[in-house]
Design a protein around this motif. Structure first.
Motif, PDB file in Angstrom:
ATOM      1  N   LEU A 128      22.936  87.026 -55.180  1.00 52.78           N
ATOM      2  CA  LEU A 128      23.916  87.649 -56.071  1.00 52.78           C
ATOM      3  C   LEU A 128      25.046  88.295 -55.278  1.00 52.78           C
ATOM      4  O   LEU A 128      26.225  88.196 -55.646  1.00 52.78           O
ATOM      5  N   ASP A 129      24.696  88.957 -54.162  1.00 55.95           N
ATOM      6  CA  ASP A 129      25.708  89.563 -53.296  1.00 55.95           C
ATOM      7  C   ASP A 129      26.615  88.492 -52.692  1.00 55.95           C
ATOM      8  O   ASP A 129      27.828  88.676 -52.568  1.00 55.95           O
ATOM      9  N   ALA A 130      26.005  87.360 -52.318  1.00 59.15           N
ATOM     10  CA  ALA A 130      26.787  86.260 -51.745  1.00 59.15           C
ATOM     11  C   ALA A 130      27.810  85.738 -52.751  1.00 59.15           C
ATOM     12  O   ALA A 130      28.971  85.481 -52.410  1.00 59.15           O
ATOM     13  N   ILE A 131      27.380  85.599 -53.999  1.00 52.89           N
ATOM     14  CA  ILE A 131      28.294  85.113 -55.041  1.00 52.89           C
ATOM     15  C   ILE A 131      29.409  86.122 -55.276  1.00 52.89           C
ATOM     16  O   ILE A 131      30.573  85.751 -55.494  1.00 52.89           O
ATOM     17  N   SER A 132      29.067  87.399 -55.188  1.00 47.90           N
ATOM     18  CA  SER A 132      30.076  88.445 -55.356  1.00 47.90           C
ATOM     19  C   SER A 132      31.131  88.356 -54.258  1.00 47.90           C
ATOM     20  O   SER A 132      32.337  88.492 -54.520  1.00 47.90           O
ATOM     21  N   ARG A 133      30.681  88.114 -53.021  1.00 45.62           N
ATOM     22  CA  ARG A 133      31.631  87.985 -51.906  1.00 45.62           C
ATOM     23  C   ARG A 133      32.488  86.726 -52.055  1.00 45.62           C
ATOM     24  O   ARG A 133      33.680  86.729 -51.761  1.00 45.62           O
ATOM     25  N   LEU A 134      31.852  85.642 -52.528  1.00 48.75           N
ATOM     26  CA  LEU A 134      32.607  84.406 -52.730  1.00 48.75           C
ATOM     27  C   LEU A 134      33.658  84.573 -53.827  1.00 48.75           C
ATOM     28  O   LEU A 134      34.776  84.084 -53.710  1.00 48.75           O
ATOM     29  N   LYS A 135      33.293  85.292 -54.864  1.00 46.60           N
ATOM     30  CA  LYS A 135      34.226  85.540 -55.957  1.00 46.60           C
ATOM     31  C   LYS A 135      35.423  86.343 -55.468  1.00 46.60           C
ATOM     32  O   LYS A 135      36.579  86.051 -55.822  1.00 46.60           O
ATOM     33  N   LEU A 136      35.148  87.355 -54.643  1.00 47.19           N
ATOM     34  CA  LEU A 136      36.223  88.177 -54.082  1.00 47.19           C
ATOM     35  C   LEU A 136      37.143  87.334 -53.214  1.00 47.19           C
ATOM     36  O   LEU A 136      38.373  87.475 -53.256  1.00 47.19           O
ATOM     37  N   SER A 137      36.539  86.440 -52.434  1.00 48.50           N
ATOM     38  CA  SER A 137      37.334  85.559 -51.575  1.00 48.50           C
ATOM     39  C   SER A 137      38.240  84.656 -52.405  1.00 48.50           C
ATOM     40  O   SER A 137      39.403  84.437 -52.072  1.00 48.50           O
ATOM     41  N   ILE A 138      37.726  84.151 -53.534  1.00 45.81           N
ATOM     42  CA  ILE A 138      38.512  83.276 -54.409  1.00 45.81           C
ATOM     43  C   ILE A 138      39.648  84.054 -55.057  1.00 45.81           C
ATOM     44  O   ILE A 138      40.787  83.585 -55.133  1.00 45.81           O
ATOM     45  N   GLU A 139      39.328  85.272 -55.526  1.00 42.69           N
ATOM     46  CA  GLU A 139      40.341  86.101 -56.178  1.00 42.69           C
ATOM     47  C   GLU A 139      41.447  86.501 -55.215  1.00 42.69           C
ATOM     48  O   GLU A 139      42.598  86.681 -55.622  1.00 42.69           O
ATOM     49  N   ASN A 140      41.094  86.639 -53.935  1.00 39.87           N
ATOM     50  CA  ASN A 140      42.086  87.006 -52.918  1.00 39.87           C
ATOM     51  C   ASN A 140      42.908  85.807 -52.456  1.00 39.87           C
ATOM     52  O   ASN A 140      43.772  85.940 -51.591  1.00 39.87           O
ATOM     53  N   GLY A 141      42.580  84.635 -53.015  1.00 39.28           N
ATOM     54  CA  GLY A 141      43.360  83.444 -52.691  1.00 39.28           C
ATOM     55  C   GLY A 141      43.134  82.932 -51.298  1.00 39.28           C
ATOM     56  O   GLY A 141      44.082  82.489 -50.639  1.00 39.28           O
ATOM     57  N   ASP A 142      41.906  82.992 -50.813  1.00 35.17           N
ATOM     58  CA  ASP A 142      41.568  82.509 -49.478  1.00 35.17           C
ATOM     59  C   ASP A 142      41.805  81.006 -49.408  1.00 35.17           C
ATOM     60  O   ASP A 142      41.088  80.217 -50.013  1.00 35.17           O
ATOM     61  N   LYS A 143      42.813  80.599 -48.698  1.00 41.88           N
ATOM     62  CA  LYS A 143      43.184  79.190 -48.618  1.00 41.88           C
ATOM     63  C   LYS A 143      42.189  78.372 -47.817  1.00 41.88           C
ATOM     64  O   LYS A 143      42.139  77.147 -47.925  1.00 41.88           O
ATOM     65  N   ASP A 144      41.410  79.051 -46.971  1.00 38.33           N
ATOM     66  CA  ASP A 144      40.443  78.333 -46.152  1.00 38.33           C
ATOM     67  C   ASP A 144      39.073  78.256 -46.817  1.00 38.33           C
ATOM     68  O   ASP A 144      38.069  77.959 -46.184  1.00 38.33           O
ATOM     69  N   ALA A 145      39.013  78.584 -48.108  1.00 42.39           N
ATOM     70  CA  ALA A 145      37.732  78.561 -48.813  1.00 42.39           C
ATOM     71  C   ALA A 145      37.134  77.160 -48.765  1.00 42.39           C
ATOM     72  O   ALA A 145      37.842  76.162 -48.827  1.00 42.39           O
ATOM     73  N   ASP A 146      35.829  77.125 -48.603  1.00 40.35           N
ATOM     74  CA  ASP A 146      35.091  75.876 -48.471  1.00 40.35           C
ATOM     75  C   ASP A 146      35.307  74.986 -49.689  1.00 40.35           C
ATOM     76  O   ASP A 146      35.098  75.397 -50.821  1.00 40.35           O
ATOM     77  N   GLU A 147      35.698  73.728 -49.452  1.00 47.00           N
ATOM     78  CA  GLU A 147      35.949  72.815 -50.563  1.00 47.00           C
ATOM     79  C   GLU A 147      34.665  72.389 -51.264  1.00 47.00           C
ATOM     80  O   GLU A 147      34.710  71.840 -52.357  1.00 47.00           O
ATOM     81  N   GLY A 148      33.516  72.604 -50.639  1.00 46.72           N
ATOM     82  CA  GLY A 148      32.242  72.278 -51.271  1.00 46.72           C
ATOM     83  C   GLY A 148      31.670  73.435 -52.054  1.00 46.72           C
ATOM     84  O   GLY A 148      30.535  73.367 -52.544  1.00 46.72           O
TER      85      GLY A 148
END
Length: 687
Positions: A126-146
């Motif tokens: 759940l914490d991992a998903i929370s961090r991933l969500k934050l990364s997406i909201e921050n517009g991380d362009k290097d976010a994993d395509e998978g």
């Protein structure tokens, strides 16, 4: 952003300690190389974060008394919240947890999100998903395509509702954004590269979290009908916020369906494609959404359960309307949408065609069938005359449900309610058909009589068709329709035997009008390849023989029913080849041979043509069989001139006038028979 890339990027940040600065300086070139390598490894689809995870786990085991190594490594990872992590770990330690477990907690929190996403601990996932969500909201362009596939897989397989809900909400919102904005260039764009795989994953997730078919699901058609009545005229209650992965699954399925329809229009899709095609998957999504509209009662007084069911109903209804409505949003209710929208009608037809191959429907399919049945029942009750497509689908839906009934079905508490509902639906459909389309009416009767379930025929079909033949104004006419139904192109052996058994239960004494109207289809069915059907026809001729003061009918029936005559046994053994012999003997031995001759020929014409002058499918089949038998009987018994005068001329004229709107096999057979008469007559006149 990739893990080694984060390590390399962290070098540019000012370090709080000299030791950390020295580490960064020493391993700068290595980190840079790993960062570059990492991007290549990622492109090949390999899980690149495993190296970081291994390092964290190793350090956690080596830090026996403190978190020194973990703290330094956290700084390399760019985690500025290391102090709060350590503080939280110590507070848990005061409650009885050991130092090693503290280290493991910190280590798990430091894991890269994609690695932590697979951790056995639900709180870490759940914490991992929370961090991933934050990364997406921050517009991380290097976010994993998978990332999209990983979160969707987590939704479809995780057993923790909170984790699945968090993952599902991200996927649902991202897919919805791509559909609404037509923007396909984010970290989730790879999801839609393969719509077939995406649809399968979405359906798997929905099946994983649906409450339909669960042991605690107390649904029945009665409960769904009662719930539907309660909703009518009821003002919308204040909605409660519900967190459920099922809501995300429904939303995702809706987005996938919309993407499929954008990719390829339903009109261009092959409705007979294989089970893994986009058409098939779109149909499954349509069925799944419809099933969750038919939620029925909640089975409990628990407010949370009621709120969930209400939320699911609203989500499924809104999604179905948004995805499958026409461009101008013409349909405002799911009932109108499912019954009147052409896309829904095509998908329903596809579903019903596939359902014929399945003996026992799944709980999801059964729920959908009742949703569609109740929708079409509502439409048939309206004053507006339904289209032929609506009538056809309503019949197929009833048959789909009927074929699932076995003797054990009687044990269900809702069985009698279901029987009454389906019987009323069939009566309504037959009543609508009988007032206009004679052929459609006859086809409908045979279709219902051909149900694979004997229980359904006895409990539903027989009571439904009985009123069509018992009305005083239809006396006789009903028997003719029943016999013509047995001569329809797709008539089945079981359906024919059931209808003929129903015919034999009528009044023992016949009147002359009934017998004369039914004699041609009865004689035609004597040539049926099945002996049991021929036996039924001889019994029916025995009933015709009871007609008083009709010498013609009496003479025809006497030869076929005389138990001492070899003709009767020959008809039972080989009706097709014996029919012409029977007709010849009837004329030769009759005391009024000219009347019998004229009656049989003229009856062929009257049987083929309806009262409005159009052709009847069953009548055409009966006439073609009998005209062929009359020809085989010989010129001396049934002269060509009389066959042309009393039947051939009018039939040929009807064909020339184009009264056949749909060319069936029996139309072609009768046309050939009339053309043969025309050609022979023409040649005879030329000579």
């Amino acid at each position: 952003m990739t893990s080694y890339g984060r390590l390399h990027k962290a070098q540019s940040k000012p370090s709080d300690s000299k030791s950390s600065a020295l580490i960064l300086q020493r391993y700068s070139s290595i980190l840079k190389a790993l960062s570059v390598t990492n991007s290549v490894v990622y492109d090949q689809g390999i899980v690149y974060d495993q190296g970081i995870a291994y390092a964290i786990n190793t350090l956690a085991k080596s830090d026996k008394n403190d978190n020194t190594h973990l703290s330094r490594f956290a700084q390399l990872l760019g985690r500025e919240d290391i102090s709060s992590l350590l503080t939280g770990s110590k507070s848990r330690s005061r409650k009885g947890k050991g130092t090693n477990e503290d280290n493991e907690n910190v280590a798990a929190s430091l894991l890269p999100p994609r690695v932590a996403l697979e951790n056995a601990d639900a709180s870490i996932r759940l914490d991992a998903i929370s961090r991933l969500k934050l990364s997406i909201e921050n517009g991380d362009k290097d976010a994993d395509e998978g990332l999209g596939q990983a979160l969707l897989r987590r939704l479809a397989t995780d057993d923790d509702a909170a984790v699945a809900t968090a993952a599902g909400e991200i996927v649902a919102s991202q897919l919805k954004h791509m559909v609404d904005s037509s923007s396909k260039s984010n970290a989730f764009s790879s999801l839609i590269d393969d719509l077939v795989s995406l649809a399968k994953e979405a359906l798997a997730a929905l099946l994983h979290w649906t409450f339909i078919g669960n042991k605690n699901d107390l649904w029945s058609p009665i409960s769904s009908s009662d719930t539907k009545k309660q909703k009518k005229g009821k003002t919308k209650s204040k909605q409660t916020n519900v967190d459920s992965p099922l809501l995300s699954c429904i939303s995702i399925c809706g987005s996938v369906a919309k993407l499929i329809l954008e990719e390829e229009s339903l009109e261009s899709m092959d409705m007979e494609d294989d089970h893994d095609s986009m058409t098939s998957l779109l149909c499954k999504i349509f069925v799944s959404l419809g099933a969750h509209i038919n939620i029925g009662s909640y089975g409990t007084d628990d407010d949370s359960s009621k709120a969930l069911h209400e939320a699911v109903f609203n989500e499924a209804s809104n999604t179905l309307l948004q995805v499958f409505n026409n461009d101008d949003g013409k349909h405002t209710t799911v009932t109108d949408l499912v019954t009147k929208e052409s896309k829904c009608q095509k998908l329903l037809t596809r579903f019903l065609d596939c359902s014929q191959q399945e003996k026992e429907p799944s709980p999801l399919q059964s729920r959908f069938v009742w949703f569609a049945l109740q929708s079409y029942s509502d439409i048939l009750q309206q004053k507006t005359e339904p289209s032929s497509v609506m009538l056809e689908i309503s019949s197929n839906l009833a048959l789909c449900q009927m074929q699932s009934y076995t003797v054990e079905s009687k044990n269900s508490s809702s069985f009698q309610w279901e029987v009454d509902f389906l019987c009323d639906l069939c009566k309504k459909r037959l009543s609508l058909l009988s007032s206009g389309d004679r052929d459609g009416f006859e086809k409908g009767i045979m279709k219902l009589a051909s149900t694979s379930s004997t229980l359904s025929f006895d409990e539903i079909v027989k009571p439904a068709i009985a009123p069509q033949f018992s009305q005083k104004e239809n006396k006789g006419h009903g028997l003719s329709v029943l016999l013509n139904s047995c001569l329809q192109p797709h008539a089945t052996k079981d359906g024919t035997l059931r209808l003929l058994a129903n015919a034999s239960t009528g009044e023992k004494r016949m009147n002359s009008k009934v017998a004369r109207e039914c004699i041609v289809p009865t004689l035609a069915l004597l040539s049926h390849p099945d002996r049991s059907i021929r036996e039924n026809m001889i019994r029916l001729l025995e009933r015709f023989q009871t007609v008083k003061k009709d010498e013609v009918i009496s003479d025809i029936c006497a030869k076929a029913t005389d138990k001492k005559s070899p003709t009767r046994s020959s008809l039972l053994m080989d009706g097709a080849n014996t029919l012409s012999t029977l007709l010849g003997q009837v004329v030769i031995t009759s005391g009024s041979s000219a009347d019998v001759q004229t009656f049989l020929i003229e009856s062929c014409k009257l049987c083929a043509l309806t009262e409005d002058g159009n052709f009847s499918n069953g009548g055409c089949q009966a006439s073609a069989v009998l005209l062929s038998a009359l020809e085989k009987a010989g010129e001396n018994v049934f002269p060509l001139s009389k066959r042309w005068e009393f039947a051939g001329h009018d039939l040929f004229k009807a064909f020339l006038e184009g009264r056949v709107t749909e060319t069936e096999a029996m139309h072609r057979r009768l046309r050939v028979a009339s053309l043969r008469l025309t050609v022979v007559v023409t040649l005879h006149l030329m000579n």
